[in-house]
Every structure is written in C-alpha cells, then in structure tokens.
Scaffold this motif. Structure first.
Motif, PDB file in Angstrom:
ATOM      1  N   ALA A  36      46.810 -16.793 -16.043  1.00  0.00           N
ATOM      2  CA  ALA A  36      45.627 -16.603 -16.882  1.00  0.00           C
ATOM      3  C   ALA A  36      45.261 -17.898 -17.599  1.00  0.00           C
ATOM      4  N   ALA A  37      46.274 -18.633 -18.080  1.00  0.00           N
ATOM      5  CA  ALA A  37      46.016 -19.915 -18.736  1.00  0.00           C
ATOM      6  C   ALA A  37      45.439 -20.926 -17.750  1.00  0.00           C
ATOM      7  N   PHE A  38      45.959 -20.918 -16.514  1.00  0.00           N
ATOM      8  CA  PHE A  38      45.443 -21.816 -15.467  1.00  0.00           C
ATOM      9  C   PHE A  38      43.975 -21.526 -15.170  1.00  0.00           C
ATOM     10  N   LEU A  39      43.632 -20.239 -15.089  1.00  0.00           N
ATOM     11  CA  LEU A  39      42.248 -19.862 -14.800  1.00  0.00           C
ATOM     12  C   LEU A  39      41.312 -20.263 -15.933  1.00  0.00           C
ATOM     13  N   GLU A  40      41.792 -20.172 -17.153  1.00  0.00           N
ATOM     14  CA  GLU A  40      40.971 -20.615 -18.283  1.00  0.00           C
ATOM     15  C   GLU A  40      40.684 -22.110 -18.196  1.00  0.00           C
ATOM     16  N   GLU A  41      41.681 -22.893 -17.787  1.00  0.00           N
ATOM     17  CA  GLU A  41      41.479 -24.333 -17.614  1.00  0.00           C
ATOM     18  C   GLU A  41      40.457 -24.609 -16.517  1.00  0.00           C
ATOM     19  N   GLN A  42      40.573 -23.879 -15.403  1.00  0.00           N
ATOM     20  CA  GLN A  42      39.655 -24.090 -14.283  1.00  0.00           C
ATOM     21  C   GLN A  42      38.228 -23.707 -14.662  1.00  0.00           C
ATOM     22  N   ALA A  43      38.093 -22.610 -15.400  1.00  0.00           N
ATOM     23  CA  ALA A  43      36.751 -22.172 -15.803  1.00  0.00           C
ATOM     24  C   ALA A  43      36.096 -23.182 -16.742  1.00  0.00           C
ATOM     25  N   ALA A  44      36.919 -23.862 -17.542  1.00  0.00           N
ATOM     26  CA  ALA A  44      36.371 -24.874 -18.444  1.00  0.00           C
ATOM     27  C   ALA A  44      35.896 -26.108 -17.685  1.00  0.00           C
ATOM     28  N   LEU A  51      35.094 -16.321 -16.127  1.00  0.00           N
ATOM     29  CA  LEU A  51      36.158 -15.326 -16.276  1.00  0.00           C
ATOM     30  C   LEU A  51      35.635 -14.131 -17.050  1.00  0.00           C
ATOM     31  N   ARG A  52      35.974 -12.952 -16.553  1.00  0.00           N
ATOM     32  CA  ARG A  52      35.623 -11.720 -17.241  1.00  0.00           C
ATOM     33  C   ARG A  52      36.900 -11.042 -17.715  1.00  0.00           C
ATOM     34  N   PRO A  53      36.848 -10.352 -18.844  1.00  0.00           N
ATOM     35  CA  PRO A  53      38.071  -9.711 -19.363  1.00  0.00           C
ATOM     36  C   PRO A  53      38.692  -8.779 -18.337  1.00  0.00           C
ATOM     37  N   ALA A  54      40.006  -8.696 -18.374  1.00  0.00           N
ATOM     38  CA  ALA A  54      40.711  -7.789 -17.477  1.00  0.00           C
ATOM     39  C   ALA A  54      40.303  -6.356 -17.739  1.00  0.00           C
ATOM     40  N   VAL A  55      40.272  -5.593 -16.666  1.00  0.00           N
ATOM     41  CA  VAL A  55      39.932  -4.174 -16.771  1.00  0.00           C
ATOM     42  C   VAL A  55      41.216  -3.384 -16.986  1.00  0.00           C
ATOM     43  N   VAL A  56      41.335  -2.750 -18.140  1.00  0.00           N
ATOM     44  CA  VAL A  56      42.524  -1.951 -18.443  1.00  0.00           C
ATOM     45  C   VAL A  56      42.301  -0.540 -17.936  1.00  0.00           C
ATOM     46  N   LEU A 253      45.379  -9.779 -15.760  1.00  0.00           N
ATOM     47  CA  LEU A 253      44.633 -10.943 -15.305  1.00  0.00           C
ATOM     48  C   LEU A 253      43.132 -10.744 -15.505  1.00  0.00           C
ATOM     49  N   PRO A 254      42.417 -11.817 -15.853  1.00  0.00           N
ATOM     50  CA  PRO A 254      40.957 -11.725 -15.901  1.00  0.00           C
ATOM     51  C   PRO A 254      40.397 -11.687 -14.480  1.00  0.00           C
ATOM     52  N   THR A 255      39.179 -11.192 -14.317  1.00  0.00           N
ATOM     53  CA  THR A 255      38.525 -11.195 -13.012  1.00  0.00           C
ATOM     54  C   THR A 255      37.624 -12.425 -12.910  1.00  0.00           C
ATOM     55  N   LEU A 256      37.402 -12.876 -11.692  1.00  0.00           N
ATOM     56  CA  LEU A 256      36.629 -14.093 -11.456  1.00  0.00           C
ATOM     57  C   LEU A 256      35.230 -13.758 -10.964  1.00  0.00           C
ATOM     58  N   ALA A 257      34.264 -14.486 -11.460  1.00  0.00           N
ATOM     59  CA  ALA A 257      32.885 -14.380 -10.981  1.00  0.00           C
ATOM     60  C   ALA A 257      32.394 -15.788 -10.645  1.00  0.00           C
ATOM     61  N   ARG A 267      34.034 -25.545  -5.353  1.00  0.00           N
ATOM     62  CA  ARG A 267      35.294 -25.672  -6.092  1.00  0.00           C
ATOM     63  C   ARG A 267      35.731 -24.327  -6.651  1.00  0.00           C
ATOM     64  N   ALA A 268      34.776 -23.543  -7.101  1.00  0.00           N
ATOM     65  CA  ALA A 268      35.096 -22.214  -7.621  1.00  0.00           C
ATOM     66  C   ALA A 268      35.664 -21.324  -6.518  1.00  0.00           C
ATOM     67  N   ARG A 269      35.084 -21.443  -5.307  1.00  0.00           N
ATOM     68  CA  ARG A 269      35.597 -20.638  -4.186  1.00  0.00           C
ATOM     69  C   ARG A 269      37.011 -21.076  -3.804  1.00  0.00           C
ATOM     70  N   ASP A 270      37.313 -22.376  -3.944  1.00  0.00           N
ATOM     71  CA  ASP A 270      38.676 -22.851  -3.669  1.00  0.00           C
ATOM     72  C   ASP A 270      39.678 -22.206  -4.630  1.00  0.00           C
ATOM     73  N   VAL A 271      39.284 -22.118  -5.898  1.00  0.00           N
ATOM     74  CA  VAL A 271      40.155 -21.477  -6.890  1.00  0.00           C
ATOM     75  C   VAL A 271      40.347 -20.005  -6.543  1.00  0.00           C
ATOM     76  N   LEU A 272      39.272 -19.339  -6.142  1.00  0.00           N
ATOM     77  CA  LEU A 272      39.355 -17.928  -5.785  1.00  0.00           C
ATOM     78  C   LEU A 272      40.300 -17.720  -4.601  1.00  0.00           C
TER      79      LEU A 272
END
Length: 416
Positions: A36-44, A51-56, A253-257, A267-272
């Motif tokens: 989750a921390a890695f994804l936050e870095e990538q989104a920045a 990033l969208r909040p995780a669905v509980v 985990l957050p979801t990716l858009a 680059r976003a698709r590479d992360v996905l």
C-alpha cells in the motif's frame, strides 16, 4: 625484440537484472502494508494512476489479527502487547543493512536459517552452494546481518554470540578475549589457569566473568515465537461446502484506477501489471501451501504436515527463492486465527510428522502436565514418539529450549 600492441575481442557472460525484474522481485516480498505504501509512492509520481480506498466487505467478518501466529491450541490468543517475531524483526532491518538487491537474496537465505535462539542454523558453505555465490560473499553479508540488534544474532556458536555482545558493549579486552577463547575452562571455573593464560590476577578474571554472565547466550528468545505486527493479513482462508477457499484480503489494499488519456498511462499500466503478477503469485503459493496443510486448518497446528520450500517450488515450477520472497512476512487469516505462511513449512521428522507439529504437541503436553510432577525430557520424548515418529530426548530438549520452556525441575510447583 619490439613489443606489439593488439586489440582482441573476448566473449564473456554476465548476469544482469533489468529494472523491471528488480521491481518484480521487490514487490513479491511486500506484505499488504508495504505494498500500500509502494502504491501511494507510485500514485504521487504517475499522474494517470489514482488510488481508491479499499472496499471493506460487509457481513460477519471479524478480524483476529492480534492472535497472529501458531498457538499451542490452534485458537487465536489475544496478544495486544505481543513482541514482534524474530523473523519480522530481522526482515524489517534488512533494507538498511543490505541495500544491494543481489545481496538481499543471501540475506534472506541467512534469515531463513535463523534458529529461535538467534543463532545461525546453517554453515556458510551450504548457503553459498545453494545460491551459487562465493563463500566470501556470504560471509560479508553475514557480517552486516550481525549488526542487527540485539547483539549476538546470527552467531554460529556460543563463543561468537558472546563475542558479538562483548564488542557491542565495548568490553572486548584481553581478559574477555581469553574467557571467550576458553569457554571450557570457564565452565569448570578454572580461574587460576585462565589468569595464567591472560597474564592477570584471578580477581580480574572473575570480574571479567561477572560481565560475561550478563550476556544473553540466546538473544533470539527475547522475541515471541508466534507474535507479529498487529495488521491485516494478506490472505483469507474460509471453509466452504466443497473445501477450503483462499482469497486475497481486498480490504487491506487500495484499488487502482488509470486515466487512459494521460500521457503517463503506460507507466500506470506497468504498475498495474506488477501488482497483478504479485497477487497471482501470492494466491498460487498461498493456495498450494494451505492445500498441503488443510488438516491443520481443521485441527490446529498439531496436525501440520511436513512441507519444504524446495518441494513446493518443484510442484509449482517456481524457483525456491520466489517461494521465499512471497511468504516473507505474509499472513493468512483462518477460523483458528491468523498464521504466518512461513510458519506452515516444516521439516519431516518421519512418519509424516512435521517438526512444527511436534513442537505444538510438546507445548500442549507441558500445558496439561501435573505441575507437582512435571514430565522429564525423556517422558516427553516417549509421549511424542507414541504419536508416530521416534523422537529422541535431545530433540525434545532442543524444541523445549526453542519454545522457551524450562526443564522439568524448573517447572515443578508444590501441590495444593
């Protein structure tokens, strides 16, 4: 004779990792929190990635993360103040000590060889042969690993364990060096002979021994054998009418858009794709492990079966190092509590008996014994042998020490 200079071409082979491969290996070792921390870095860094909040999920889902680990009864124990496990403590320190990716594989192999006492359970030559690297390189990484607190971790014997603590405390003088080099004489309290070897008085030797006695010969026992960070598990295991179902814990985990019209969309698709690869590998490995250990999911850790990373790697056509990366710090939530995936691997003690299952049974026998007449190691060995494999008394003593259980005389309590 005149010398002549010539230019020649000599073919050589060199192993190199691409940036993409390094990213894959890095993400494979991440638990949900790190990912989750890695994804936050990538989104920045990537405008197209959001990033969208995780669905509980709704329903009767109740986290049991405070009981993470394998208890002796198979039930989740409430441990809100639990210390981290030794494995979690060491792996958290690795990035700062071993920054090179190639050396991190060596560091992980050494971590997997760490015994509950904090000592290294394998020789360096064996680790080097398995990884196809020079022994000197493994020794260099080990030297870095021995800097992890508390001092004494990753020692190969008692003398090295105590020496590391003496160095850390700044008391490794001539007297202490003689004591550490002659532990057999220390055990006999042969102070005159030790004083002669050190060229000092008996009083100085005894003063050095008083300092030596303050060191911990088993620094790993300061950590819980079953505890873990209080966080969400990465996988969920649930019993269904057709068997056990293992799924990713989406709430961790957050979801990716991805904004496809943005220039950074590739680059976003590479992360996905990177995350999809990680999740698919984690599911593959997690499901295979729990398929082997379905009996333990039903009955608790005393029913664990023998399973090694090498055997699972061959079954899944993966490299052993891939299995090791995936299970490092990864947990699964079950109806019996949350367990480390790594704790579900165990050596075969014969008769389809796993060493981890024997340790759980040992803890159960001690918990149920008559405190006025506690069971000796020989009696415990006979009781465990009656359940399948032939267990030696020294094996019981080793397991008992690993579980931080005192010998019989130390467990005896007056009746009434």
């Amino acid at each position: 004779m005149k010398s002549r200079t010539s230019i020649g071409i000599t073919p050589t082979q060199r192993l190199a990792m691409s940036g993409a491969l390094q990213s894959v290996l890095r993400v494979l070792r991440m638990d949900a929190e790190a990912l989750a921390a890695f994804l936050e870095e990538q989104a920045a860094e990537i405008p197209a990635l959001t990033l969208r909040p995780a669905v509980v999920p709704l329903g009767d889902w109740l986290p049991r993360w405070s009981g993470l680990g394998l208890g002796d009864t198979g039930q989740a124990a409430e441990m809100p103040q639990a210390e981290p496990s030794l494995f979690a403590h060491v792996t958290a320190a690795l990035p700062g000590l071993v920054p090179q990716l190639a050396d991190q594989q060596i560091a992980l192999a050494l971590t997997e060889a760490l015994e509950p006492t904090g000592w290294l359970g394998r020789d360096l030559a064996g680790v080097a042969a398995e990884l196809a690297v020079p022994v000197s390189r493994v020794a260099a990484v080990l030297q870095q690993m021995q800097k992890i607190e508390p001092a004494g971790l990753f020692a190969r014997d008692l003398a090295e364990c105590l020496r590391l603590q003496a160095v850390d405390a700044g008391v490794l003088d001539g007297v202490m060096a003689v004591l550490l080099d002659n532990l057999a004489l220390v055990a006999k309290a042969d102070w005159p002979r030790l004083a002669g070897l050190a060229g000092c008085s008996v009083a100085e030797i005894q003063q050095g021994f008083a300092v030596l006695r303050g060191f911990n010969p088993k620094p790993g026992t300061a950590f819980s054998a079953v505890a873990s960070p209080l966080r969400e598990p990465d996988l969920l295991a649930r019993k269904t009418p057709v068997g056990w179902s293992v799924e990713l814990n989406r709430s961790s985990l957050p979801t990716l858009a991805i904004e496809e019209t943005d220039a950074s969309a590739p680059r976003a698709r590479d992360v996905l794709r990177l995350i999809q690869t990680r999740n698919a590998t984690l599911l593959l490995v997690g499901r295979a492990i729990l398929a082997h250990q379905s009996r333990a999911l039903d009955q608790g850790p005393t029913a664990l079966r023998p399973l090694t990373m090498q055997a699972l790697a061959e079954e899944l056509s993966l490299h052993k190092s891939t299995i090791s990366r995936v299970v490092a710090g990864t947990a699964v939530d079950t109806p019996l509590g949350s367990w480390w995936l790594r704790s579900l691997f165990s050596a075969d003690m014969g008769g389809d008996q796993a060493s981890a299952a024997l340790r759980a049974r040992l803890a159960r026998l001690v918990a149920a014994e008559d405190k006025a007449r506690p069971l000796s190691d020989q009696a415990l060995a006979q009781a465990l042998s009656g359940e399948g494999a032939a267990i030696a008394r020294r094996t019981v003593a080793k397991y008992r020490a690993a579980l931080n259980i005192a010998p019989a005389h130390g467990r005896r309590r007056p009746s009434g």
